[in-house]
Scaffold this motif. Sequence first.
Motif, PDB file in Angstrom:
ATOM      1  N   ARG A 265       0.829  -1.211   0.000  1.00  0.00           N
ATOM      2  CA  ARG A 265       0.000   0.000   0.000  1.00  0.00           C
ATOM      3  C   ARG A 265       0.860   1.256   0.000  1.00  0.00           C
ATOM      4  O   ARG A 265       0.542   2.246  -0.660  1.00  0.00           O
ATOM      5  CB  ARG A 265      -0.937  -0.023   1.205  1.00  0.00           C
ATOM      6  CG  ARG A 265      -2.155  -0.936   0.986  1.00  0.00           C
ATOM      7  CD  ARG A 265      -3.049  -1.020   2.199  1.00  0.00           C
ATOM      8  NE  ARG A 265      -4.350  -1.608   1.864  1.00  0.00           N
ATOM      9  CZ  ARG A 265      -5.092  -2.314   2.704  1.00  0.00           C
ATOM     10  NH1 ARG A 265      -4.659  -2.540   3.947  1.00  0.00           N
ATOM     11  NH2 ARG A 265      -6.260  -2.806   2.316  1.00  0.00           N
ATOM     12  N   ARG A 266       1.965   1.236   0.733  1.00  0.00           N
ATOM     13  CA  ARG A 266       2.867   2.391   0.732  1.00  0.00           C
ATOM     14  C   ARG A 266       3.476   2.593  -0.654  1.00  0.00           C
ATOM     15  O   ARG A 266       3.630   3.727  -1.119  1.00  0.00           O
ATOM     16  CB  ARG A 266       3.971   2.210   1.774  1.00  0.00           C
ATOM     17  CG  ARG A 266       3.511   2.453   3.209  1.00  0.00           C
ATOM     18  CD  ARG A 266       4.665   2.425   4.197  1.00  0.00           C
ATOM     19  NE  ARG A 266       5.113   1.061   4.467  1.00  0.00           N
ATOM     20  CZ  ARG A 266       6.358   0.649   4.338  1.00  0.00           C
ATOM     21  NH1 ARG A 266       7.301   1.474   3.880  1.00  0.00           N
ATOM     22  NH2 ARG A 266       6.691  -0.606   4.612  1.00  0.00           N
ATOM     23  N   ALA A 267       3.810   1.509  -1.323  1.00  0.00           N
ATOM     24  CA  ALA A 267       4.370   1.625  -2.664  1.00  0.00           C
ATOM     25  C   ALA A 267       3.324   2.147  -3.653  1.00  0.00           C
ATOM     26  O   ALA A 267       3.654   2.921  -4.565  1.00  0.00           O
ATOM     27  CB  ALA A 267       4.904   0.271  -3.123  1.00  0.00           C
ATOM     28  N   ALA A 268       2.076   1.752  -3.479  1.00  0.00           N
ATOM     29  CA  ALA A 268       1.016   2.120  -4.423  1.00  0.00           C
ATOM     30  C   ALA A 268       0.447   3.507  -4.169  1.00  0.00           C
ATOM     31  O   ALA A 268      -0.209   4.071  -5.057  1.00  0.00           O
ATOM     32  CB  ALA A 268      -0.112   1.086  -4.353  1.00  0.00           C
ATOM     33  N   ASP A 269       0.691   4.070  -3.005  1.00  0.00           N
ATOM     34  CA  ASP A 269       0.063   5.325  -2.609  1.00  0.00           C
ATOM     35  C   ASP A 269       0.359   6.445  -3.613  1.00  0.00           C
ATOM     36  O   ASP A 269       1.514   6.821  -3.823  1.00  0.00           O
ATOM     37  CB  ASP A 269       0.557   5.740  -1.220  1.00  0.00           C
ATOM     38  CG  ASP A 269      -0.152   6.985  -0.701  1.00  0.00           C
ATOM     39  OD1 ASP A 269      -1.349   7.150  -1.007  1.00  0.00           O
ATOM     40  OD2 ASP A 269       0.503   7.806  -0.014  1.00  0.00           O
ATOM     41  N   GLY A 270      -0.685   6.942  -4.252  1.00  0.00           N
ATOM     42  CA  GLY A 270      -0.539   8.067  -5.176  1.00  0.00           C
ATOM     43  C   GLY A 270      -0.013   7.705  -6.551  1.00  0.00           C
ATOM     44  O   GLY A 270       0.156   8.594  -7.397  1.00  0.00           O
ATOM     45  N   ALA A 271       0.263   6.433  -6.811  1.00  0.00           N
ATOM     46  CA  ALA A 271       0.836   6.032  -8.102  1.00  0.00           C
ATOM     47  C   ALA A 271      -0.254   5.934  -9.166  1.00  0.00           C
ATOM     48  O   ALA A 271      -1.404   5.599  -8.871  1.00  0.00           O
ATOM     49  CB  ALA A 271       1.554   4.693  -7.972  1.00  0.00           C
ATOM     50  N   ASP A 272       0.135   6.202 -10.408  1.00  0.00           N
ATOM     51  CA  ASP A 272      -0.797   6.040 -11.525  1.00  0.00           C
ATOM     52  C   ASP A 272      -1.091   4.574 -11.797  1.00  0.00           C
ATOM     53  O   ASP A 272      -2.191   4.219 -12.207  1.00  0.00           O
ATOM     54  CB  ASP A 272      -0.214   6.679 -12.787  1.00  0.00           C
ATOM     55  CG  ASP A 272      -0.097   8.192 -12.664  1.00  0.00           C
ATOM     56  OD1 ASP A 272      -1.134   8.844 -12.490  1.00  0.00           O
ATOM     57  OD2 ASP A 272       1.034   8.696 -12.711  1.00  0.00           O
ATOM     58  N   VAL A 273      -0.087   3.735 -11.597  1.00  0.00           N
ATOM     59  CA  VAL A 273      -0.247   2.314 -11.889  1.00  0.00           C
ATOM     60  C   VAL A 273       0.767   1.527 -11.067  1.00  0.00           C
ATOM     61  O   VAL A 273       1.864   2.023 -10.776  1.00  0.00           O
ATOM     62  CB  VAL A 273      -0.076   2.030 -13.404  1.00  0.00           C
ATOM     63  CG1 VAL A 273       1.307   2.423 -13.888  1.00  0.00           C
ATOM     64  CG2 VAL A 273      -0.367   0.577 -13.747  1.00  0.00           C
TER      65      VAL A 273
ATOM     66  N   LEU B 171      -3.421 -10.414  -1.997  1.00  0.00           N
ATOM     67  CA  LEU B 171      -3.038  -9.055  -1.601  1.00  0.00           C
ATOM     68  C   LEU B 171      -3.325  -8.071  -2.729  1.00  0.00           C
ATOM     69  O   LEU B 171      -3.748  -6.931  -2.488  1.00  0.00           O
ATOM     70  CB  LEU B 171      -1.557  -9.007  -1.221  1.00  0.00           C
ATOM     71  CG  LEU B 171      -1.128  -9.880  -0.039  1.00  0.00           C
ATOM     72  CD1 LEU B 171       0.339  -9.616   0.312  1.00  0.00           C
ATOM     73  CD2 LEU B 171      -2.010  -9.622   1.179  1.00  0.00           C
ATOM     74  N   LEU B 172      -3.105  -8.502  -3.956  1.00  0.00           N
ATOM     75  CA  LEU B 172      -3.403  -7.621  -5.092  1.00  0.00           C
ATOM     76  C   LEU B 172      -4.901  -7.359  -5.212  1.00  0.00           C
ATOM     77  O   LEU B 172      -5.317  -6.257  -5.603  1.00  0.00           O
ATOM     78  CB  LEU B 172      -2.869  -8.245  -6.382  1.00  0.00           C
ATOM     79  CG  LEU B 172      -1.339  -8.393  -6.459  1.00  0.00           C
ATOM     80  CD1 LEU B 172      -0.931  -9.067  -7.767  1.00  0.00           C
ATOM     81  CD2 LEU B 172      -0.642  -7.041  -6.312  1.00  0.00           C
ATOM     82  N   GLU B 173      -5.700  -8.341  -4.880  1.00  0.00           N
ATOM     83  CA  GLU B 173      -7.160  -8.130  -4.891  1.00  0.00           C
ATOM     84  C   GLU B 173      -7.545  -7.048  -3.878  1.00  0.00           C
ATOM     85  O   GLU B 173      -8.437  -6.224  -4.134  1.00  0.00           O
ATOM     86  CB  GLU B 173      -7.891  -9.433  -4.571  1.00  0.00           C
ATOM     87  CG  GLU B 173      -7.736 -10.529  -5.620  1.00  0.00           C
ATOM     88  CD  GLU B 173      -8.499 -10.257  -6.910  1.00  0.00           C
ATOM     89  OE1 GLU B 173      -9.237  -9.248  -6.983  1.00  0.00           O
ATOM     90  OE2 GLU B 173      -8.353 -11.065  -7.850  1.00  0.00           O
TER      91      GLU B 173
ATOM     92  N   ALA C  92      -9.369  -3.428  -4.538  1.00  0.00           N
ATOM     93  CA  ALA C  92     -10.507  -2.923  -3.749  1.00  0.00           C
ATOM     94  C   ALA C  92     -10.222  -1.526  -3.211  1.00  0.00           C
ATOM     95  O   ALA C  92     -11.155  -0.736  -2.999  1.00  0.00           O
ATOM     96  CB  ALA C  92     -10.813  -3.889  -2.601  1.00  0.00           C
ATOM     97  N   ASP C  93      -8.926  -1.219  -3.006  1.00  0.00           N
ATOM     98  CA  ASP C  93      -8.528   0.125  -2.573  1.00  0.00           C
ATOM     99  C   ASP C  93      -8.589   1.137  -3.711  1.00  0.00           C
ATOM    100  O   ASP C  93      -8.387   2.339  -3.489  1.00  0.00           O
ATOM    101  CB  ASP C  93      -7.083   0.125  -2.038  1.00  0.00           C
ATOM    102  CG  ASP C  93      -6.917  -0.648  -0.729  1.00  0.00           C
ATOM    103  OD1 ASP C  93      -7.940  -0.912  -0.071  1.00  0.00           O
ATOM    104  OD2 ASP C  93      -5.760  -0.965  -0.379  1.00  0.00           O
ATOM    105  N   GLY C  94      -8.804   0.661  -4.942  1.00  0.00           N
ATOM    106  CA  GLY C  94      -8.826   1.555  -6.089  1.00  0.00           C
ATOM    107  C   GLY C  94      -7.511   1.671  -6.820  1.00  0.00           C
ATOM    108  O   GLY C  94      -7.351   2.538  -7.695  1.00  0.00           O
ATOM    109  N   VAL C  95      -6.539   0.806  -6.497  1.00  0.00           N
ATOM    110  CA  VAL C  95      -5.233   0.840  -7.147  1.00  0.00           C
ATOM    111  C   VAL C  95      -5.339   0.237  -8.555  1.00  0.00           C
ATOM    112  O   VAL C  95      -6.004  -0.783  -8.752  1.00  0.00           O
ATOM    113  CB  VAL C  95      -4.185   0.068  -6.314  1.00  0.00           C
ATOM    114  CG1 VAL C  95      -2.840   0.009  -7.055  1.00  0.00           C
ATOM    115  CG2 VAL C  95      -4.005   0.709  -4.945  1.00  0.00           C
TER     116      VAL C  95
END
Length: 396
Positions: free
Chosen positions: A52-60, A72-74, A78-81
């Motif tokens: 989640r820290r890595a994905a925070d604010g990322a486009d993809v 975990l990817l699912e 669900a978080d919208g990533v």
Amino acid sequence: MIGGGQLARMTHQAAIALGQTLRVLAVSADDPAAQVSPDVVIGAHTDLDALRRAADGADVLTFDHEHVPTELLEKLLADGVNVAPPPSALIHAQDKLVMRRRLEALDAPVPRFAAVAGPADVDAFAARVGAPLVVKTARGGYDGRGVTLARDVADARDAAERHLAAGAAVLVEEKVEMRRELAALVARSPFGQGAAWPVVQTVQRDGICVEAIAPAPNLDDDLKSAATQLGLRLAEELGVVGVLAVELFETVDGRLLVNELAMRPHNSGHWTMDGARTSQFEQHLRAVLDYPLGDTAPIAPVIVMANVLGAQQIPQISMDERLHHLFARMPDAKVHLYGKSERPGRKIGHVNIIGEATGSVDDDAYVVEVRERASRAAHWLSHAEWTDGWDPHDAH
């Protein structure tokens, strides 16, 4: 990008040219990509908080390996990533049994196989198919790990029991009588655009890719077309976003069989960094960002990539000095080093050699010459020894 290895490092190089910043989730600050990226999250790919820290604010969110648990990817979805490729596709690169069953359902050519719950399953498969057999763990194997070429049925039973006792899911396959190994490298965007590089021949030693020849020499036009169309079809059917590598067996009787899938930049595509109009690393970024895909045409009749592997005995002279000598003798060699320490058998870099424009992939002597030069350069960087016995002190 989840994973801080050499694939992430080389993707970072492509990201700079596209005006992008590549954040990497790395195990340590010494990882190849963590050494060069300005945006690093330290953590494990099995830790949801780190993901989640890595994905925070990322486009993809994308990957330099297949090992992130899909559950975990699912949760990230669900978080919208924006996860690319999505877990519904990635599972086919993670689990060989899932992959084999899905490809069989899609009528894609695969070796005959069976799931193994115990030794009796090995016996039943051997009675149907015969020997020799290959025993594989369904998950986690790469560069030859988790793969046992059994000497006989008893050896296959023993290998299966060892893996089962360790808690691994196991499958058994027929050993394919193959002429050589090939790879079809393609890319697909969320928009559904597809692109394919020329089919390449890969050369394996001890389960590790040591060389890729692009395009594959002496490949029948029908097989060439079939391999490319298969790669593009599988990318679409499985819902891949990004680069897809389809590792293939070309059998002695002229068929193609799918061996492995990888949904990320792949060793068989390293030649594209210097030998194609668009590298696999740039293309992967174009695909996951849903940009129009780039031209995949090669820039020469033949390009050969040779992996630089750590030697059994690490040379006394430094890699910097080895580079100095290589460039003095072979100024056209294109070297890519990964920032890894040397240890036996470890992939620490690769060399690309671009063939002369006047050559032809159908000219065996020309292909042999380009291959020899790539192998010579890589061996020198690994061992500080020239395979042709050249001595700079005797050179005039």
